[in-house]
Motif scaffolding. Structure first.
Motif, PDB file in Angstrom:
ATOM      1  N   VAL A 260     -26.341 -20.132 -35.192  1.00 24.52           N
ATOM      2  CA  VAL A 260     -26.131 -19.339 -33.986  1.00 24.52           C
ATOM      3  C   VAL A 260     -26.322 -17.865 -34.312  1.00 24.52           C
ATOM      4  O   VAL A 260     -26.153 -17.435 -35.464  1.00 24.52           O
ATOM      5  N   VAL A 261     -26.677 -17.095 -33.283  1.00 25.20           N
ATOM      6  CA  VAL A 261     -26.806 -15.649 -33.411  1.00 25.20           C
ATOM      7  C   VAL A 261     -25.994 -15.002 -32.296  1.00 25.20           C
ATOM      8  O   VAL A 261     -25.666 -15.632 -31.285  1.00 25.20           O
ATOM      9  N   GLU A 262     -25.672 -13.732 -32.495  1.00 23.41           N
ATOM     10  CA  GLU A 262     -24.814 -13.011 -31.551  1.00 23.41           C
ATOM     11  C   GLU A 262     -25.434 -11.669 -31.185  1.00 23.41           C
ATOM     12  O   GLU A 262     -25.823 -10.898 -32.056  1.00 23.41           O
ATOM     13  N   LEU A 263     -25.547 -11.415 -29.892  1.00 25.25           N
ATOM     14  CA  LEU A 263     -25.965 -10.117 -29.376  1.00 25.25           C
ATOM     15  C   LEU A 263     -24.720  -9.449 -28.816  1.00 25.25           C
ATOM     16  O   LEU A 263     -24.278  -9.749 -27.699  1.00 25.25           O
ATOM     17  N   ALA A 264     -24.139  -8.563 -29.611  1.00 23.08           N
ATOM     18  CA  ALA A 264     -22.858  -7.959 -29.272  1.00 23.08           C
ATOM     19  C   ALA A 264     -23.040  -6.708 -28.420  1.00 23.08           C
ATOM     20  O   ALA A 264     -24.150  -6.264 -28.146  1.00 23.08           O
ATOM     21  N   GLY A 265     -21.894  -6.132 -28.022  1.00 24.60           N
ATOM     22  CA  GLY A 265     -21.901  -4.844 -27.351  1.00 24.60           C
ATOM     23  C   GLY A 265     -21.823  -3.731 -28.376  1.00 24.60           C
ATOM     24  O   GLY A 265     -22.261  -3.890 -29.519  1.00 24.60           O
ATOM     25  N   MET A 266     -21.246  -2.610 -27.986  1.00 21.20           N
ATOM     26  CA  MET A 266     -21.151  -1.464 -28.895  1.00 21.20           C
ATOM     27  C   MET A 266     -20.055  -1.691 -29.930  1.00 21.20           C
ATOM     28  O   MET A 266     -18.889  -1.910 -29.584  1.00 21.20           O
ATOM     29  N   ASP A 267     -20.412  -1.607 -31.185  1.00 24.82           N
ATOM     30  CA  ASP A 267     -19.471  -1.909 -32.253  1.00 24.82           C
ATOM     31  C   ASP A 267     -18.349  -0.885 -32.392  1.00 24.82           C
ATOM     32  O   ASP A 267     -17.334  -1.168 -33.022  1.00 24.82           O
ATOM     33  N   SER A 268     -18.514   0.298 -31.808  1.00 29.67           N
ATOM     34  CA  SER A 268     -17.467   1.307 -31.876  1.00 29.67           C
ATOM     35  C   SER A 268     -16.302   0.981 -30.958  1.00 29.67           C
ATOM     36  O   SER A 268     -15.232   1.583 -31.056  1.00 29.67           O
ATOM     37  N   LEU A 269     -16.476   0.003 -30.061  1.00 23.83           N
ATOM     38  CA  LEU A 269     -15.452  -0.333 -29.085  1.00 23.83           C
ATOM     39  C   LEU A 269     -14.598  -1.503 -29.553  1.00 23.83           C
ATOM     40  O   LEU A 269     -15.107  -2.498 -30.060  1.00 23.83           O
ATOM     41  N   GLU A 270     -13.298  -1.389 -29.330  1.00 18.29           N
ATOM     42  CA  GLU A 270     -12.396  -2.475 -29.694  1.00 18.29           C
ATOM     43  C   GLU A 270     -12.707  -3.741 -28.915  1.00 18.29           C
ATOM     44  O   GLU A 270     -12.566  -4.858 -29.420  1.00 18.29           O
ATOM     45  N   LEU A 271     -13.154  -3.584 -27.669  1.00 10.96           N
ATOM     46  CA  LEU A 271     -13.468  -4.772 -26.867  1.00 10.96           C
ATOM     47  C   LEU A 271     -14.564  -5.601 -27.519  1.00 10.96           C
ATOM     48  O   LEU A 271     -14.522  -6.838 -27.512  1.00 10.96           O
ATOM     49  N   THR A 272     -15.571  -4.929 -28.098  1.00 14.01           N
ATOM     50  CA  THR A 272     -16.650  -5.642 -28.790  1.00 14.01           C
ATOM     51  C   THR A 272     -16.107  -6.360 -30.015  1.00 14.01           C
ATOM     52  O   THR A 272     -16.440  -7.524 -30.278  1.00 14.01           O
ATOM     53  N   GLN A 273     -15.268  -5.685 -30.747  1.00  9.24           N
ATOM     54  CA  GLN A 273     -14.672  -6.278 -31.939  1.00  9.24           C
ATOM     55  C   GLN A 273     -13.825  -7.496 -31.583  1.00  9.24           C
ATOM     56  O   GLN A 273     -13.844  -8.509 -32.289  1.00  9.24           O
ATOM     57  N   GLU A 274     -13.087  -7.410 -30.468  1.00 10.54           N
ATOM     58  CA  GLU A 274     -12.257  -8.527 -30.034  1.00 10.54           C
ATOM     59  C   GLU A 274     -13.114  -9.722 -29.604  1.00 10.54           C
ATOM     60  O   GLU A 274     -12.791 -10.872 -29.893  1.00 10.54           O
ATOM     61  N   ARG A 275     -14.210  -9.447 -28.908  1.00 13.75           N
ATOM     62  CA  ARG A 275     -15.089 -10.536 -28.478  1.00 13.75           C
ATOM     63  C   ARG A 275     -15.707 -11.251 -29.678  1.00 13.75           C
ATOM     64  O   ARG A 275     -15.807 -12.478 -29.710  1.00 13.75           O
ATOM     65  N   THR A 276     -16.102 -10.466 -30.671  1.00 14.71           N
ATOM     66  CA  THR A 276     -16.664 -11.063 -31.886  1.00 14.71           C
ATOM     67  C   THR A 276     -15.604 -11.846 -32.651  1.00 14.71           C
ATOM     68  O   THR A 276     -15.871 -12.945 -33.156  1.00 14.71           O
ATOM     69  N   ARG A 277     -14.406 -11.298 -32.715  1.00 18.07           N
ATOM     70  CA  ARG A 277     -13.333 -11.989 -33.447  1.00 18.07           C
ATOM     71  C   ARG A 277     -13.007 -13.332 -32.791  1.00 18.07           C
ATOM     72  O   ARG A 277     -12.821 -14.347 -33.474  1.00 18.07           O
ATOM     73  N   GLY A 278     -12.936 -13.347 -31.471  1.00 14.54           N
ATOM     74  CA  GLY A 278     -12.674 -14.600 -30.777  1.00 14.54           C
ATOM     75  C   GLY A 278     -13.780 -15.616 -31.010  1.00 14.54           C
ATOM     76  O   GLY A 278     -13.521 -16.809 -31.221  1.00 14.54           O
ATOM     77  N   PHE A 279     -15.021 -15.139 -30.974  1.00 15.63           N
ATOM     78  CA  PHE A 279     -16.175 -16.005 -31.199  1.00 15.63           C
ATOM     79  C   PHE A 279     -16.134 -16.607 -32.597  1.00 15.63           C
ATOM     80  O   PHE A 279     -16.293 -17.822 -32.779  1.00 15.63           O
ATOM     81  N   ASP A 280     -15.893 -15.758 -33.589  1.00 14.00           N
ATOM     82  CA  ASP A 280     -15.845 -16.235 -34.971  1.00 14.00           C
ATOM     83  C   ASP A 280     -14.701 -17.220 -35.184  1.00 14.00           C
ATOM     84  O   ASP A 280     -14.840 -18.218 -35.911  1.00 14.00           O
ATOM     85  N   ASP A 281     -13.548 -16.941 -34.570  1.00 15.61           N
ATOM     86  CA  ASP A 281     -12.403 -17.843 -34.718  1.00 15.61           C
ATOM     87  C   ASP A 281     -12.711 -19.218 -34.131  1.00 15.61           C
ATOM     88  O   ASP A 281     -12.313 -20.254 -34.687  1.00 15.61           O
ATOM     89  N   ALA A 282     -13.403 -19.238 -32.993  1.00  9.36           N
ATOM     90  CA  ALA A 282     -13.764 -20.530 -32.386  1.00  9.36           C
ATOM     91  C   ALA A 282     -14.705 -21.321 -33.282  1.00  9.36           C
ATOM     92  O   ALA A 282     -14.548 -22.539 -33.444  1.00  9.36           O
ATOM     93  N   LEU A 283     -15.662 -20.633 -33.870  1.00 10.96           N
ATOM     94  CA  LEU A 283     -16.655 -21.322 -34.706  1.00 10.96           C
ATOM     95  C   LEU A 283     -16.050 -21.906 -35.975  1.00 10.96           C
ATOM     96  O   LEU A 283     -16.630 -22.817 -36.583  1.00 10.96           O
TER      97      LEU A 283
END
Length: 363
Positions: free
Chosen positions: A197-220
Motif C-alpha cells: 500500500v501507499v499513502e498520499l498524506a496531507g501537510m506533514d507540519s500539521l498534527e491532523l496529518t500526523q494523526e491520520r497517518t498514525r491511525g492508518f499505520d496502527d490499523a495495518l
C-alpha cells in the motif's frame, strides 16, 4: 498560511486518544447519526406534559419555537470545498429555526482579523458564539474573553488551547479517519500475500496529518500480509495531489491500495492515475466530497471509498448553540446539559452505502 486553509486543519487538533481522551467524551456512531442525535435533541430540561408529547425533531417543520437566540458565527475563509461546506451547513441549519438569528462574520484565515471579527460579535452581545478558529492556539484569548463576558462558546473542530475558552467542542476524528481507512484496505487485501500500500498524506507540519497517518499505520498492524511501501505528503490542493501522486506512481511500478488523506487533493491524484494508465490498485479518499461519492457510486475508477470528516459538524454546532441559548440538553441523553465535547465518527463510504451519505457530500 496554507496550513490553516484545509480540511479540519489545525496544529491544535483536539486529541482523540491517550491522555486527552476524556476531552472527547462522546462518540457518535456515524456522521449522519451525529447530526440526527442533535437534531432530535435540543429538548427542554422541564418535565414533559401532554403539550410536548408530539414534539418534532429540532429543525423539523413541526419543531416548536422556543426562546429567541442570537448566534454569532465566526467561520473560516471558504477557499476549500470542506471549509465552504462548513459555512453553508451553519447557515442552512440556522435558517431551519424560527427562533434563531445568525450573525456571521465574513470568514478569515488571518488570526488578527478573525480576533477582531469575534470581538465585534462579543460587543454586539450575541447570546452564543460558534467559532471555527483559523488557529486554535492564537485565538484562545478571544475565546476566553467571550466566556468571561458570559457568552458561551461552541468551539468547532480546531480546538482552543484551553478548555476554559469554550463550553463545548465538536469536531472530527483524524486518528479515526486513518484507522478506518486502514481497516477498509486491510479487509480488502487480507487474502492477498505480500500486499503493498501507499499513502498520499496531507501537510506533514500539521498534527491532523500526523494523526491520520498514525491511525492508518496502527490499523495495518493487524494485517501482517500488508506492507506500506511509500508515502508522499501533499498540500490539500488539486495541484499538489497531482504532482505527488505522479511521483508515487513513478517510484512504485505496482501496488495494491492507496489512501489519500483529502478528497480535494484526490482530484489531482485521480488525474495523475488516469494519465499514467494505472488501475491495478484500489483508492480510498478522505473527507467526503460529492465528487468522490459520485465516482464511488459510478464504480468505474480505482476510487472505491472515502472516509468522512463531516462538515455537518457545523450544523450540529448550531444545534448545540441553540440548546445553550435556551438552557436545554441534548435529546437521547439523560443529562440536562449538553456534553463538553462531541467527536464525530469517520464513517467509510462505499458503493454499498453511498446513497445514504450523498446528501452530506460537499462541492
Amino acid at each position: 498560511m496554507r496550513e490553516l486553509r484545509r480540511t479540519g486543519d489545525s496544529p491544535e487538533q483536539p486529541p482523540a486518544t491517550g491522555q486527552f481522551a476524556s476531552r472527547r467524551n462522546l462518540l457518535l456512531g456515524t456522521a449522519a447519526a451525529g447530526a440526527a442525535l442533535l437534531a432530535t435533541g435540543c429538548t427542554s430540561n422541564e418535565t414533559k406534559d401532554e403539550s410536548d408529547s408530539g414534539k418534532q425533531p429540532a429543525g423539523a417543520p413541526g419543531d416548536k419555537p422556543g426562546k429567541k437566540v442570537t448566534i454569532g458565527f465566526a467561520g473560516p475563509q471558504a477557499d476549500h470545498g470542506w471549509l465552504n461546506a462548513i459555512n453553508e451547513e451553519g447557515r442552512r441549519r440556522a435558517k431551519a429555526y424560527e427562533d434563531v438569528t445568525l450573525v456571521s462574520t465574513e470568514g478569515s484565515n488571518d488570526t488578527a482579523q478573525q480576533i477582531g471579527q469575534i470581538e465585534t460579535l462579543i460587543n454586539k452581545k450575541v447570546d452564543v458564539l460558534v467559532i471555527l478558529p483559523a488557529d486554535g492556539k492564537a485565538l484562545t484569548g478571544v475565546g476566553l474573553k467571550a466566556m468571561r463576558a458570559g457568552i458561551p462558546v461552541v468551539n468547532l473542530d480546531r480546538v482552543f488551547n484551553s478548555p476554559q475558552a469554550y463550553r463545548c467542542w465538536i469536531g472530527g476524528d483524524n486518528y479515526g479517519m486513518g484507522l478506518n481507512a486502514g481497516r477498509y484496505i486491510g479487509e480488502r487485501l487480507k487474502g492477498k500475500k505480500n500486499a503493498k500500500v501507499v499513502e498520499l498524506a496531507g501537510m506533514d507540519s500539521l498534527e491532523l496529518t500526523q494523526e491520520r497517518t498514525r491511525g492508518f499505520d496502527d490499523a495495518l498492524k493487524n494485517y501482517p500480509n500488508i506492507r506500506k511501501v511509500a508515502r508522499q505528503a501533499a498540500e490539500f490542493t488539486v495541484e499538489s495531489g497531482q504532482k505527488k501522486m505522479a511521483e508515487l506512481l513513478q517510484a512504485q511500478p505496482k501496488f495494491d491500495a492507496l489512501w489519500n488523506h483529502d478528497d480535494d487533493q484526490g482530484v489531482g491524484a485521480e488525474r495523475a492515475i488516469k494519465q499514467a494508465g494505472r488501475d491495478e490498485f484500489v483508492m480510498v479518499g478522505g473527507a467526503g466530497s460529492r465528487h468522490s461519492m459520485d465516482v464511488i457510486k459510478a464504480d468505474n475508477t480505482v476510487l472505491k471509498a472515502t472516509v468522512l470528516y463531516p462538515p455537518t459538524m457545523a450544523a450540529s454546532a448550531i444545534d448545540l448553540a441553540r440548546a445553550l441559548g435556551q438552557g436545554k440538553g441534548v435529546g437521547g441523553l439523560a443529562e440536562q446539559e449538553i456534553p463538553a465535547s462531541l467527536t464525530l465518527y469517520s464513517a467509510v463510504v462505499t458503493k454499498e452505502n453511498v446513497d445514504q451519505y450523498l446528501p452530506t457530500g460537499f462541492n
